[in-house]
Design a protein around this motif. Sequence first.
Motif, PDB file in Angstrom:
ATOM      1  N   LYS A 263       0.605  -1.542   0.102  1.00  0.00           N
ATOM      2  CA  LYS A 263       0.198   0.239  -0.131  1.00  0.00           C
ATOM      3  C   LYS A 263       0.660   0.860   0.308  1.00  0.00           C
ATOM      4  O   LYS A 263       0.479   2.628  -0.804  1.00  0.00           O
ATOM      5  CB  LYS A 263      -0.840  -0.188   1.288  1.00  0.00           C
ATOM      6  CG  LYS A 263      -2.007  -0.951   1.526  1.00  0.00           C
ATOM      7  CD  LYS A 263      -3.027  -1.302   2.460  1.00  0.00           C
ATOM      8  CE  LYS A 263      -4.460  -1.968   2.744  1.00  0.00           C
ATOM      9  NZ  LYS A 263      -4.766  -1.823   3.478  1.00  0.00           N
ATOM     10  N   GLN A 264       1.753   1.665   1.185  1.00  0.00           N
ATOM     11  CA  GLN A 264       2.822   2.339   0.504  1.00  0.00           C
ATOM     12  C   GLN A 264       3.408   2.522  -0.637  1.00  0.00           C
ATOM     13  O   GLN A 264       3.643   3.339  -1.067  1.00  0.00           O
ATOM     14  CB  GLN A 264       4.491   2.031   1.439  1.00  0.00           C
ATOM     15  CG  GLN A 264       3.908   1.951   3.171  1.00  0.00           C
ATOM     16  CD  GLN A 264       5.037   1.704   4.048  1.00  0.00           C
ATOM     17  OE1 GLN A 264       5.384   1.597   3.587  1.00  0.00           O
ATOM     18  NE2 GLN A 264       4.509   2.015   5.526  1.00  0.00           N
ATOM     19  N   LEU A 265       3.831   1.383  -1.140  1.00  0.00           N
ATOM     20  CA  LEU A 265       4.596   1.332  -2.704  1.00  0.00           C
ATOM     21  C   LEU A 265       3.262   2.439  -3.629  1.00  0.00           C
ATOM     22  O   LEU A 265       3.738   2.821  -4.802  1.00  0.00           O
ATOM     23  CB  LEU A 265       5.167   0.304  -2.976  1.00  0.00           C
ATOM     24  CG  LEU A 265       5.901  -0.801  -2.125  1.00  0.00           C
ATOM     25  CD1 LEU A 265       6.443  -2.092  -2.926  1.00  0.00           C
ATOM     26  CD2 LEU A 265       7.630   0.153  -3.242  1.00  0.00           C
ATOM     27  N   ASP A 266       2.066   1.483  -3.458  1.00  0.00           N
ATOM     28  CA  ASP A 266       1.086   2.025  -4.068  1.00  0.00           C
ATOM     29  C   ASP A 266       0.702   3.576  -3.947  1.00  0.00           C
ATOM     30  O   ASP A 266       0.834   4.556  -4.855  1.00  0.00           O
ATOM     31  CB  ASP A 266      -0.285   1.235  -4.678  1.00  0.00           C
ATOM     32  CG  ASP A 266       0.071  -0.303  -5.164  1.00  0.00           C
ATOM     33  OD1 ASP A 266       0.567  -0.120  -5.895  1.00  0.00           O
ATOM     34  OD2 ASP A 266      -0.594  -1.079  -4.793  1.00  0.00           O
ATOM     35  N   SER A 267       1.224   4.019  -2.565  1.00  0.00           N
ATOM     36  CA  SER A 267       0.384   5.184  -2.524  1.00  0.00           C
ATOM     37  C   SER A 267       1.664   6.081  -2.974  1.00  0.00           C
ATOM     38  O   SER A 267       1.318   7.532  -3.549  1.00  0.00           O
ATOM     39  CB  SER A 267       0.397   5.803  -1.205  1.00  0.00           C
ATOM     40  OG  SER A 267       0.057   7.324  -0.933  1.00  0.00           O
ATOM     41  N   VAL A 268       2.715   5.673  -2.991  1.00  0.00           N
ATOM     42  CA  VAL A 268       3.887   6.563  -3.718  1.00  0.00           C
ATOM     43  C   VAL A 268       3.515   7.020  -4.972  1.00  0.00           C
ATOM     44  O   VAL A 268       4.251   7.983  -6.030  1.00  0.00           O
ATOM     45  CB  VAL A 268       5.240   6.206  -3.033  1.00  0.00           C
ATOM     46  CG1 VAL A 268       6.176   6.759  -4.195  1.00  0.00           C
ATOM     47  CG2 VAL A 268       5.599   6.969  -1.957  1.00  0.00           C
ATOM     48  N   LYS A 269       3.556   5.935  -5.541  1.00  0.00           N
ATOM     49  CA  LYS A 269       3.485   5.842  -6.936  1.00  0.00           C
ATOM     50  C   LYS A 269       2.284   6.440  -7.722  1.00  0.00           C
ATOM     51  O   LYS A 269       1.949   7.057  -8.615  1.00  0.00           O
ATOM     52  CB  LYS A 269       3.199   4.716  -7.818  1.00  0.00           C
ATOM     53  CG  LYS A 269       3.103   3.936  -9.268  1.00  0.00           C
ATOM     54  CD  LYS A 269       2.808   2.688  -9.519  1.00  0.00           C
ATOM     55  CE  LYS A 269       3.778   1.477  -9.206  1.00  0.00           C
ATOM     56  NZ  LYS A 269       3.625   0.535  -9.326  1.00  0.00           N
ATOM     57  N   LYS A 270       0.741   6.574  -7.139  1.00  0.00           N
ATOM     58  CA  LYS A 270      -0.542   7.673  -7.066  1.00  0.00           C
ATOM     59  C   LYS A 270      -0.294   8.400  -7.391  1.00  0.00           C
ATOM     60  O   LYS A 270      -0.733   9.658  -7.978  1.00  0.00           O
ATOM     61  CB  LYS A 270      -1.285   6.437  -6.220  1.00  0.00           C
ATOM     62  CG  LYS A 270      -2.776   7.679  -6.223  1.00  0.00           C
ATOM     63  CD  LYS A 270      -3.690   6.791  -5.501  1.00  0.00           C
ATOM     64  CE  LYS A 270      -4.973   7.418  -5.353  1.00  0.00           C
ATOM     65  NZ  LYS A 270      -6.138   6.769  -4.936  1.00  0.00           N
ATOM     66  N   LYS A 271       0.477   9.415  -6.382  1.00  0.00           N
ATOM     67  CA  LYS A 271       0.779  10.552  -6.271  1.00  0.00           C
ATOM     68  C   LYS A 271       1.960  11.128  -7.330  1.00  0.00           C
ATOM     69  O   LYS A 271       1.498  12.305  -7.492  1.00  0.00           O
ATOM     70  CB  LYS A 271       1.794  11.115  -4.923  1.00  0.00           C
ATOM     71  CG  LYS A 271       0.803  11.016  -3.884  1.00  0.00           C
ATOM     72  CD  LYS A 271       2.228  11.049  -2.307  1.00  0.00           C
ATOM     73  CE  LYS A 271       1.081  11.180  -0.498  1.00  0.00           C
ATOM     74  NZ  LYS A 271       2.155  11.441   0.652  1.00  0.00           N
ATOM     75  N   ILE A 272       2.484  10.196  -7.744  1.00  0.00           N
ATOM     76  CA  ILE A 272       3.610  10.592  -9.111  1.00  0.00           C
ATOM     77  C   ILE A 272       2.634  10.943 -10.435  1.00  0.00           C
ATOM     78  O   ILE A 272       2.211  11.233 -10.617  1.00  0.00           O
ATOM     79  CB  ILE A 272       4.726  10.202  -9.110  1.00  0.00           C
ATOM     80  CG1 ILE A 272       5.902  10.298  -8.154  1.00  0.00           C
ATOM     81  CG2 ILE A 272       5.305  10.258 -10.621  1.00  0.00           C
ATOM     82  CD1 ILE A 272       6.696   8.488  -8.733  1.00  0.00           C
ATOM     83  N   TYR A 273       1.821   9.737 -10.375  1.00  0.00           N
ATOM     84  CA  TYR A 273       0.455   9.633 -11.534  1.00  0.00           C
ATOM     85  C   TYR A 273      -0.334  11.108 -11.202  1.00  0.00           C
ATOM     86  O   TYR A 273      -0.657  11.417 -12.796  1.00  0.00           O
ATOM     87  CB  TYR A 273       0.259   8.123 -11.051  1.00  0.00           C
ATOM     88  CG  TYR A 273       0.827   7.058 -11.778  1.00  0.00           C
ATOM     89  CD1 TYR A 273       1.349   7.346 -12.864  1.00  0.00           C
ATOM     90  CD2 TYR A 273       0.627   5.554 -11.617  1.00  0.00           C
ATOM     91  CE1 TYR A 273       2.789   6.410 -12.917  1.00  0.00           C
ATOM     92  CE2 TYR A 273       1.534   4.891 -11.714  1.00  0.00           C
ATOM     93  CZ  TYR A 273       2.728   4.491 -12.078  1.00  0.00           C
ATOM     94  OH  TYR A 273       3.173   3.934 -12.931  1.00  0.00           O
TER      95      TYR A 273
END
Length: 404
Positions: A263-273
């Motif tokens: 979830k932490q990885l996806d959260s960072v990726k989502k912020k960039i997207y």
Amino acid sequence: MASFLDKIFNRKREPAKTERAEMMSTGAPVFTPFSGNAYESDIYRAAVDAIARNAAKLKGKHIIYSKTDNRRQQGDQYLNRILQVRPNPYMTAYELIYKLVTHYYLHNNAFAFLQKDDRGYLQAVYPLTAQNVEFITDAAGQMYCRFLFGNGQQVTLHLSEVFIARRFFNSNDLLGDTNTAILPTLDLAHTQNEGLEQSIKSNATIRGILKYNQVLSPEKLKEEKEAFINDYLTVRNNGGIAAIDSKAEYIPLELKPTAIDDKQLDSVKKKIYEYLGISESIVNSTYTEDEWAAFYESVIEPLAIQFSLEFTDKLFTEREQAFGNSIIFESNRLQFASNASKTNILKELTPLGLLTINQALEILNLPPVEDGDKRLQTLNVVNADKADQYQLGGKQNEQTGTDH
């Protein structure tokens, strides 16, 4: 021997007396590339690449709008070749747009040199990668851009010769803001990658203490340690068992590396997207028809409008624009629709005479045919100008009993 830049800029000279342009905003009109190395982030690079390779499909066209019948006519074919095929001797039109869009998202400013002849006609377009850009004015108030390149060379271009695209156009009157807002997220993404790497290395290594019950010299301890590692802590020890006598005791150290939650990885990726305005499905090419439509309208179409307006203003005088000359960047959005949607569109539009045969074939990704520029129309649709005549004719036939 003339340098590469000399050949492009034809030894352009700076005006005799110049000064830095004064703007209403507090920020100086000086551009320096973003130093946060956003392109080094695999997530950011993949997202920018997804936008750039789709935006590079845009097709630049010189068109002329007719004021009399409101129709659109094809413009100069030589100009269209520059915009659609070969903007300069070193790259294709796809590569030009790809590079400009990449600069647009990395630095929030993209620059290109519009090389023109003595009559003001476009000869080539070169994307510019400068270390510094400064806006200056001459004694007559004309604005110029002074570019400093990585090799130390400097060139000054009139503003009418420079294509400029800006993103996050806010605090400065001439330039887009920097990407400092995304730096904390990029740093976090880098930390996550390093954490994953260290976690993998830690899990792949057996760590422990080899305790000897006798006094040994430092050289002997090192020798015994190396022997123990070679015998038991390598991939050759398939059984995973170590056999030692009473002279030594092996005490394993249990390391529990902290695993990064998905979830932490996806959260960072989502912020960039979200910062770039796209979704993960666009990056990994798993988008649906609706997701592609949303991406096109929110990302590609604004780029197309910005490029169209900037090229139109920099390539045509006010008089030429008044006579309908403009540059547009467009693409066939229906190419990305599903077959069911394409079929429904053809069923609805073809009977109305809105599509030619070749236009319908293009939607279906099929080659054109001879005499395919004809428009087919159903007889159930009548010309609006003849509707009253058609209805009156029918009533007269009923009264006279005639049949036509």
